[in-house]
Design a protein around this motif. Structure first.
Motif, PDB file in Angstrom:
ATOM      1  N   LEU A 281      -6.349  53.658  61.585  1.00  0.00           N
ATOM      2  CA  LEU A 281      -5.512  53.749  63.025  1.00  0.00           C
ATOM      3  C   LEU A 281      -6.768  53.928  64.134  1.00  0.00           C
TER       4      LEU A 281
ATOM      5  N   VAL B  60      -2.239  50.333  63.998  1.00  0.00           N
ATOM      6  CA  VAL B  60      -2.198  50.711  62.901  1.00  0.00           C
ATOM      7  C   VAL B  60      -2.525  49.364  61.915  1.00  0.00           C
TER       8      VAL B  60
ATOM      9  N   ILE C  21       4.709  58.535  63.019  1.00  0.00           N
ATOM     10  CA  ILE C  21       3.392  58.433  63.727  1.00  0.00           C
ATOM     11  C   ILE C  21       3.568  59.399  64.839  1.00  0.00           C
TER      12      ILE C  21
ATOM     13  N   LEU D  14      -0.734  59.172  60.943  1.00  0.00           N
ATOM     14  CA  LEU D  14       0.413  58.600  60.146  1.00  0.00           C
ATOM     15  C   LEU D  14       0.604  59.400  58.871  1.00  0.00           C
TER      16      LEU D  14
ATOM     17  N   HIS E  21      -3.331  60.079  57.288  1.00  0.00           N
ATOM     18  CA  HIS E  21      -4.284  59.218  58.123  1.00  0.00           C
ATOM     19  C   HIS E  21      -4.227  59.533  59.513  1.00  0.00           C
TER      20      HIS E  21
END
Length: 134
Positions: free
Chosen positions: A4, A24, A38, A102, A123
C-alpha cells in the motif's frame, strides 16, 4: 507481496483541502474471500494512531469516525486499485502522518467497535505527512 502506497500529503493552510491516495498492489479480491476493507488512519506526534474512515470494497459501504464526519470523504476506484481520502476544511489539529490499511477487520478497528488493536491489521502503507498551518 501486498503493498500500500500513500501519496498526496503536503503543507496546506487552515481551511484548505487535500486529496490523499492509497494505491494497492500485489493483492486480489480473492484474498480474504473478497471480504475486506481499506481504512485511513492518522497519527499526530505524541498521540495514538486514530482511525478515521473505511470502505468495504465489495459493496462500497463507507464508515466515518465522528471526528471527521462532514469534512472527510473516502472513495475508491477499483479499476485503479486506489482508495482516496478527500479532506476539506482542514484544521491545524489535522496535522499528522496519514496511513492506509487493508484487512478484513479494518472497519471495526476504525470505529472502535472491536478489541483488535490497529497494530494487528495485516497490511499498512508507510504514510504521508499532512501539515496544516494556521
Amino acid at each position: 507481496e501486498v503493498q500500500l502506497v500513500e501519496s498526496g500529503g503536503g503543507l496546506v493552510q487552515a481551511g484548505g483541502s487535500l486529496r490523499l491516495s492509497c494505491v494497492v498492489s500485489g493483492f486480489t479480491s480473492h484474498n480474504y474471500g473478497g471480504n475486506y476493507g481499506i481504512g485511513w488512519f492518522r497519527q499526530a506526534p505524541g498521540k495514538e494512531r486514530e482511525g478515521l474512515t473505511c470502505i468495504i470494497t465489495s459493496d462500497g459501504s463507507t464508515y466515518y469516525a465522528d471526528s471527521v464526519k462532514g469534512r472527510f470523504t473516502i472513495s475508491s476506484d477499483n479499476a485503479k486499485n486506489t482508495v482516496y481520502l478527500q479532506m476539506n476544511n482542514l484544521k491545524p489539529e489535522d496535522t499528522a502522518v496519514y496511513y492506509c490499511a487493508l484487512d478484513p477487520t479494518v472497519c471495526p478497528v476504525v470505529l472502535g467497535s472491536t478489541a483488535v488493536p490497529y497494530s494487528e491489521l495485516d497490511h499498512w502503507g508507510k504514510g504521508t505527512l499532512v501539515t496544516v498551518s494556521s
